[in-house]
Write a protein that holds these residues in place. Structure first.
Motif, PDB file in Angstrom:
ATOM      1  N   ALA A  58      -8.155  -3.761   8.219  1.00 28.01           N
ATOM      2  CA  ALA A  58      -7.120  -3.595   7.481  1.00 28.01           C
ATOM      3  C   ALA A  58      -7.174  -2.597   5.994  1.00 28.01           C
ATOM      4  N   ASN A  59      -5.915  -2.393   5.658  1.00 25.04           N
ATOM      5  CA  ASN A  59      -5.815  -1.474   4.450  1.00 25.04           C
ATOM      6  C   ASN A  59      -5.275  -2.594   3.454  1.00 25.04           C
ATOM      7  N   ILE A  60      -6.153  -2.853   2.293  1.00 19.80           N
ATOM      8  CA  ILE A  60      -5.711  -3.772   1.413  1.00 19.80           C
ATOM      9  C   ILE A  60      -5.432  -3.108   0.232  1.00 19.80           C
ATOM     10  N   ASN A  61      -4.233  -3.482  -0.324  1.00 22.61           N
ATOM     11  CA  ASN A  61      -3.697  -3.124  -1.757  1.00 22.61           C
ATOM     12  C   ASN A  61      -2.927  -3.692  -2.426  1.00 22.61           C
ATOM     13  N   THR A  62      -2.675  -3.587  -3.796  1.00 23.83           N
ATOM     14  CA  THR A  62      -1.998  -4.385  -4.514  1.00 23.83           C
ATOM     15  C   THR A  62      -0.716  -3.695  -4.891  1.00 23.83           C
ATOM     16  N   PRO A  63       0.580  -3.734  -4.471  1.00 21.67           N
ATOM     17  CA  PRO A  63       1.901  -3.241  -4.935  1.00 21.67           C
ATOM     18  C   PRO A  63       2.147  -3.825  -6.402  1.00 21.67           C
ATOM     19  N   ASP A  64       1.699  -4.844  -6.806  1.00 24.57           N
ATOM     20  CA  ASP A  64       2.014  -5.091  -8.139  1.00 24.57           C
ATOM     21  C   ASP A  64       0.860  -6.175  -8.434  1.00 24.57           C
ATOM     22  N   ALA A  65       1.076  -6.698  -9.939  1.00 21.95           N
ATOM     23  CA  ALA A  65       0.130  -7.429 -10.479  1.00 21.95           C
ATOM     24  C   ALA A  65      -0.216  -8.896  -9.796  1.00 21.95           C
ATOM     25  N   ARG A  66       0.760  -9.363  -9.189  1.00 19.76           N
ATOM     26  CA  ARG A  66       0.916 -10.646  -8.513  1.00 19.76           C
ATOM     27  C   ARG A  66       0.980 -10.732  -6.849  1.00 19.76           C
ATOM     28  N   THR A  67       0.821  -9.515  -6.249  1.00 17.36           N
ATOM     29  CA  THR A  67       0.887  -9.387  -4.782  1.00 17.36           C
ATOM     30  C   THR A  67      -0.276  -8.551  -4.165  1.00 17.36           C
ATOM     31  N   ILE A  68      -0.931  -9.057  -3.215  1.00 18.48           N
ATOM     32  CA  ILE A  68      -1.821  -8.439  -2.404  1.00 18.48           C
ATOM     33  C   ILE A  68      -1.070  -8.093  -0.923  1.00 18.48           C
ATOM     34  N   SER A  69      -1.225  -6.808  -0.377  1.00 22.01           N
ATOM     35  CA  SER A  69      -0.601  -6.647   0.651  1.00 22.01           C
ATOM     36  C   SER A  69      -1.699  -6.088   1.617  1.00 22.01           C
ATOM     37  N   VAL A  70      -1.935  -6.662   2.829  1.00 19.54           N
ATOM     38  CA  VAL A  70      -2.947  -6.514   3.933  1.00 19.54           C
ATOM     39  C   VAL A  70      -2.357  -5.830   5.132  1.00 19.54           C
ATOM     40  N   GLN A  71      -2.414  -4.572   5.303  1.00 22.61           N
ATOM     41  CA  GLN A  71      -1.911  -3.950   6.428  1.00 22.61           C
ATOM     42  C   GLN A  71      -2.931  -3.674   7.495  1.00 22.61           C
ATOM     43  N   PRO A  72      -2.823  -4.230   8.457  1.00 25.70           N
ATOM     44  CA  PRO A  72      -3.775  -4.071   9.766  1.00 25.70           C
ATOM     45  C   PRO A  72      -3.448  -2.896  10.397  1.00 25.70           C
ATOM     46  N   TRP A  73      -4.707  -2.413  10.874  1.00 21.90           N
ATOM     47  CA  TRP A  73      -4.458  -1.225  11.835  1.00 21.90           C
ATOM     48  C   TRP A  73      -3.834  -1.413  13.085  1.00 21.90           C
ATOM     49  N   GLU A  74      -4.107  -2.713  13.439  1.00 21.71           N
ATOM     50  CA  GLU A  74      -3.531  -3.247  14.903  1.00 21.71           C
ATOM     51  C   GLU A  74      -2.621  -4.430  14.329  1.00 21.71           C
TER      52      GLU A  74
END
Length: 184
Positions: A58-74
């Motif tokens: 998955a692609n892991i990023n932080t849209p803001d200081a309090r959130t982690i977003s995990v976008q899986p490839w599947e």
């Protein structure tokens, strides 16, 4: 200086470098209020029958200081990713929106900050112990060598200077992490 003595000093320095690297890795896992993809670096996900690091599925990023977003490839991986995050004992409660897994990183309470500082200090103490063990091993190895008393004394002083330098590095790293954790 004698080649054998230099070899022992180099091996000791390498061992102490390893202790510092381990400390830095351990401190990354201790969160300091701000969301970071590194917080999920230890999460392993069941992927086609084998355990894979989350960052490889998955692609892991932080849209803001309090959130982690995990976008899986599947998209079919979303339930597995949620389960892996829950089982990782990081204290996160993942939610999914059908597209990705979202983790809200709660703000730290004063008590939790103190606990995290204790944890950081414990990791730093482990690093100090590891550095002192490297010093002890080096001094034992030096005593086994067939060298003059003067050379042995100088080599032991070099080992102690190396030890002091690395203990100071541990203190500096801990001070930075402690300030980061306690900053509201």
């Amino acid at each position: 200086m004698n080649e054998e003595v230099q070899f022992i000093l180099d091996a000791t320095k390498e061992s102490m470098d390893g202790s510092i690297a381990h400390l830095e890795k351990a401190l990354i896992k201790i969160r300091a209020g701000k969301a970071s993809p590194a917080m999920l670096s230890t999460v392993m996900v069941e992927y086609y029958g084998s355990q894979s690091p989350l960052s490889q599925v998955a692609n892991i990023n932080t849209p803001d200081a309090r959130t982690i977003s995990v976008q899986p490839w599947e998209k079919s991986m979303i339930p597995e990713i949620e389960k892996a995050i829950m089982n990782s004992n990081l204290g996160f409660n993942p939610m999914n929106n059908g597209e990705s897994v979202i983790i809200n990183v709660p703000p730290l309470t004063e008590e939790r900050r103190r606990d995290l500082v204790k944890q950081a200090k414990s990791e730093a103490e482990d690093a100090r112990v590891s550095i002192r063990n490297a010093r002890q091993d080096a001094n034992k190895d030096l005593k086994k060598l067939d060298i003059s008393e003067d050379l042995l004394g100088n080599a032991e002083i070099d080992v102690q200077e190396l030890t002091d330098k690395y203990i100071k590095k541990v203190e500096d790293i801990l001070d930075v992490k402690e300030a980061e954790i306690m900053k509201v």
